[in-house]
Design an enzyme around this catalytic site. Structure first.
Site, short mmCIF file in Angstrom:
data_model
loop_
_atom_site.label_atom_id
_atom_site.label_comp_id
_atom_site.label_asym_id
_atom_site.label_seq_id
_atom_site.Cartn_x
_atom_site.Cartn_y
_atom_site.Cartn_z
CB SER A 190 0.36 7.12 2.97
OG SER A 190 1.39 7.61 3.17
NE ARG B 215 9.33 2.43 3.84
CZ ARG B 215 8.39 2.16 2.80
NH1 ARG B 215 7.30 2.80 2.13
NH2 ARG B 215 9.52 2.06 1.31
CE LYS C 234 3.56 0.78 2.61
NZ LYS C 234 2.74 1.61 3.71
#
Length: 214
Positions: A111, A42, A140
């Protein structure tokens, strides 16, 4: 690569926030040597050329350990690096469009936060789903927390592999026991650890205990 649920056991999601004295590659190598069963790269701030260059190196590293290498969000990087898969969120490209571009052989993870999203992902051909956030997380800030009841309901609604993510560490991982998940995705619990090898081994053993109780 065929995606078996065993690859969800201990799913590492990278974050270069903790790359102080080691490169991300070096950190990942330690984690792979110590029990990580899947890697998601990521990168939110790298330019695409640098992202591709990095992804190619990590893709080769994961192949040495025969575990899936997943790229987060970026379809161009996933294709250019010969990744095993791509992970997308609810606000990214439609799953059907991604599948049309990458074909049947590339793994697609999605997700999800609700039963409806999970059922839709399975119906549209997702190979696995990421469920979260299951705990508060600093990586997040735009995601709500899933209750244990919702997590369990999602797991009961679909039969593709399921990995829980969001604030998971050695102190809270066993709170997910009995939910039906196939493994855990972790970020800071591995890459923010002072001893990555030790932390990874501990998490792998705890994940094994967790899965046995589901």
């Amino acid at each position: 690569m065929r995606l078996d649920k065993k690859y969800m056991h201990l799913y590492a999601v990278t974050d270069r926030a903790w790359t102080e004295n080691k490169t991300l590659y070096e950190q990942l190598k330690e984690a792979l040597e110590s029990g990580v069963t899947c890697v998601q790269l990521r990168e939110k701030n790298l330019d695409e050329d640098s992202f591709i260059e990095e992804a190619k190196k990590i893709s080769q590293l994961c192949k040495q350990y025969n575990i899936p290498f997943i790229v987060n969000d970026n379809l161009n990087v996933a294709i250019a690096s010969n990744a095993d898969g791509i992970h997308i969120g609810q606000d990214d490209m439609e799953l059907k469009d991604v599948r049309r571009i990458v074909g049947e052989d590339m793994i697609i993870g999605v997700s999800v936060h609700t039963v409806d999203e999970a059922v839709s992902a399975q119906r549209n051909g997702a190979d696995y789903i990421g469920l979260g956030a299951v705990f508060e997380t600093s990586t997040k800030n735009d995601v709500g927390i899933l209750t244990y009841e919702t997590l369990k309901s999602i797991c009961e609604a679909v039969n593709i592999p399921k990995v829980a993510i969001g604030g998971i560490n050695s102190k809270n991982i066993l709170k997910l026991k009995g939910s039906g998940i196939d493994g855990v995705a972790v970020v800071s619990a591995i890459f923010g650890a002072a001893d990555i090898k030790k932390a990874t081994k501990e998490l792998y053993n705890l994940a094994s205990e967790l899965i046995e109780g589901t």
